[in-house]
Design a protein around this motif. Sequence first.
Motif, PDB file in Angstrom:
ATOM      1  N   UNK A 253      17.744   1.826 -10.029  1.00  0.00           N
ATOM      2  CA  UNK A 253      18.545   0.769  -9.404  1.00  0.00           C
ATOM      3  C   UNK A 253      18.244  -0.554 -10.103  1.00  0.00           C
ATOM      4  N   UNK A 254      18.735  -0.666 -11.320  1.00  0.00           N
ATOM      5  CA  UNK A 254      18.488  -1.863 -12.128  1.00  0.00           C
ATOM      6  C   UNK A 254      19.626  -2.867 -12.042  1.00  0.00           C
ATOM      7  N   UNK A 255      20.508  -2.700 -11.081  1.00  0.00           N
ATOM      8  CA  UNK A 255      21.649  -3.599 -10.945  1.00  0.00           C
ATOM      9  C   UNK A 255      21.420  -4.654  -9.867  1.00  0.00           C
ATOM     10  N   UNK A 256      20.194  -5.002  -9.637  1.00  0.00           N
ATOM     11  CA  UNK A 256      19.848  -6.043  -8.686  1.00  0.00           C
ATOM     12  C   UNK A 256      19.505  -7.331  -9.417  1.00  0.00           C
ATOM     13  N   UNK A 257      20.007  -8.435  -8.912  1.00  0.00           N
ATOM     14  CA  UNK A 257      19.515  -9.754  -9.300  1.00  0.00           C
ATOM     15  C   UNK A 257      18.475 -10.131  -8.255  1.00  0.00           C
ATOM     16  N   UNK A 258      17.232 -10.308  -8.675  1.00  0.00           N
ATOM     17  CA  UNK A 258      16.126 -10.555  -7.748  1.00  0.00           C
ATOM     18  C   UNK A 258      15.916 -12.064  -7.583  1.00  0.00           C
ATOM     19  N   UNK A 259      16.025 -12.536  -6.345  1.00  0.00           N
ATOM     20  CA  UNK A 259      15.914 -13.967  -6.053  1.00  0.00           C
ATOM     21  C   UNK A 259      14.647 -14.248  -5.252  1.00  0.00           C
ATOM     22  N   UNK A 260      13.759 -15.024  -5.829  1.00  0.00           N
ATOM     23  CA  UNK A 260      12.500 -15.426  -5.191  1.00  0.00           C
ATOM     24  C   UNK A 260      12.735 -16.752  -4.495  1.00  0.00           C
TER      25      UNK A 260
ATOM     26  N   UNK B 111       0.812  -1.225   0.000  1.00  0.00           N
ATOM     27  CA  UNK B 111       0.000   0.000   0.000  1.00  0.00           C
ATOM     28  C   UNK B 111       0.840   1.268   0.000  1.00  0.00           C
ATOM     29  N   UNK B 112       2.158   1.130   0.052  1.00  0.00           N
ATOM     30  CA  UNK B 112       3.034   2.293  -0.043  1.00  0.00           C
ATOM     31  C   UNK B 112       3.444   2.909   1.279  1.00  0.00           C
ATOM     32  N   UNK B 113       3.157   2.237   2.402  1.00  0.00           N
ATOM     33  CA  UNK B 113       3.443   2.840   3.703  1.00  0.00           C
ATOM     34  C   UNK B 113       4.925   2.826   4.059  1.00  0.00           C
ATOM     35  N   UNK B 114       5.732   2.119   3.276  1.00  0.00           N
ATOM     36  CA  UNK B 114       7.181   2.121   3.496  1.00  0.00           C
ATOM     37  C   UNK B 114       7.930   2.758   2.330  1.00  0.00           C
ATOM     38  N   UNK B 115       7.231   3.527   1.530  1.00  0.00           N
ATOM     39  CA  UNK B 115       7.836   4.026   0.290  1.00  0.00           C
ATOM     40  C   UNK B 115       9.071   4.890   0.518  1.00  0.00           C
ATOM     41  N   UNK B 116       9.051   5.726   1.539  1.00  0.00           N
ATOM     42  CA  UNK B 116      10.211   6.588   1.785  1.00  0.00           C
ATOM     43  C   UNK B 116      11.443   5.736   2.081  1.00  0.00           C
ATOM     44  N   UNK B 117      11.258   4.716   2.892  1.00  0.00           N
ATOM     45  CA  UNK B 117      12.363   3.816   3.242  1.00  0.00           C
ATOM     46  C   UNK B 117      12.852   3.040   2.018  1.00  0.00           C
ATOM     47  N   UNK B 118      11.938   2.481   1.256  1.00  0.00           N
ATOM     48  CA  UNK B 118      12.332   1.700   0.079  1.00  0.00           C
ATOM     49  C   UNK B 118      13.079   2.576  -0.919  1.00  0.00           C
ATOM     50  N   UNK B 119      12.584   3.781  -1.129  1.00  0.00           N
ATOM     51  CA  UNK B 119      13.234   4.691  -2.082  1.00  0.00           C
ATOM     52  C   UNK B 119      14.632   5.062  -1.612  1.00  0.00           C
ATOM     53  N   UNK B 120      14.789   5.339  -0.306  1.00  0.00           N
ATOM     54  CA  UNK B 120      16.107   5.662   0.233  1.00  0.00           C
ATOM     55  C   UNK B 120      17.060   4.481   0.057  1.00  0.00           C
ATOM     56  N   UNK B 121      16.564   3.290   0.318  1.00  0.00           N
ATOM     57  CA  UNK B 121      17.378   2.085   0.187  1.00  0.00           C
ATOM     58  C   UNK B 121      17.796   1.875  -1.269  1.00  0.00           C
ATOM     59  N   UNK B 122      16.813   1.970  -2.173  1.00  0.00           N
ATOM     60  CA  UNK B 122      17.085   1.768  -3.592  1.00  0.00           C
ATOM     61  C   UNK B 122      18.060   2.815  -4.127  1.00  0.00           C
ATOM     62  N   UNK B 123      17.949   4.035  -3.638  1.00  0.00           N
ATOM     63  CA  UNK B 123      18.860   5.102  -4.069  1.00  0.00           C
ATOM     64  C   UNK B 123      20.288   4.810  -3.633  1.00  0.00           C
TER      65      UNK B 123
END
Length: 340
Positions: A201-208, A139-151
């Motif tokens: 931040x497209x330099x992630x290998x995403x592992x499920x 729902x976007x309630x952690x968006x500030x944190x995720x954006x800071x992390x991704x940056x």
Amino acid sequence: MRLRKRFRMTGAALACALAGVLALGGCSLLGDDSGGSSETGGAGAPRSSASPQDIPYDVTPLIKPAKKYYGAAVPGAPISMKNIDVYTSRTGKQPNLIEYYAAWGDGFDATGVRNAWAEGALTLMSWEPFDTSLADIAAGRSDAYIKEYATAVRKLNLPVVMDFADEFNGHWEKWGTKHATPAQYVAAWRHIHQTFVDVGATNVIWAWAPNIVNPVKNVRLKPYYPGDAYVDWIGLVGYFTIGQDNAFDSVFGPTRDEIRTFTKKPMLLLETAAMPGERRRADVRNLFAGVAADDDMLGFIWFDYKKRADWRLEASPLALEEFKRLAADDRFGFDVRKPS
């Protein structure tokens, strides 16, 4: 099934990481396996006149390399590489994939990623949302944190692997089957992925990474799958335990076969080990043989901790010697800075 306790990287250890930066990527929004930017050559070499820092690191050569990953999760790494050096001495080969665990809210460990990269190893971060719900993330309630992390990830501009909310098909996790629906899990995953893409931040290998299905046979995996456009690796979590058939196909085969009905993405044993005792030597042989025999199996990460059980290789000297003998196989391990 969780046979280990989770650990949290302390804020003090990671505070300095926010000053650093990193880039990751790999997932094609079109759902193909190409992963990296079309503006880059192999292993991140830029083709344009832009500076290397301006172009996200191209992880494509690392998504399915010619050789197998030889990984380890050890206490303190990669913020400190001391125990990796000890592990290397014991097993005769340096790991080239290092896993660590981070709680939701922790800062990005740029220093640790640099430390591992300097020794030819890729870092895999297992991101665990203990203190927030998947519904809130979606729902976007952690968006500030995720954006800071991704940056921060983008600025460092080195490749990393990210595994979000692993073992989601287990009832034992706070984000597992007792606390979240498959739809909430998929929505949270896609939301995080899109935020990383939005900041470049497209330099992630995403592992499920599901837990192997053996202890939770009634939980289907396909409803939890975010889709090929959002995933690069399938990371299986599973252990050789006493009281079960220890053949490689018995431990991992049911999960592999179910997943192969809905995706062909390459697989990695994202977390594995064997209980100490007389059978561990045979388990080690089965592990190496099973990974080596499957071209779509990228490698494994050995969980070298004493948590609930003593998973450390040193706990079984004969098994350690067998591990060291098999690790000498040239198919396992390579310098991730030169994957081809």
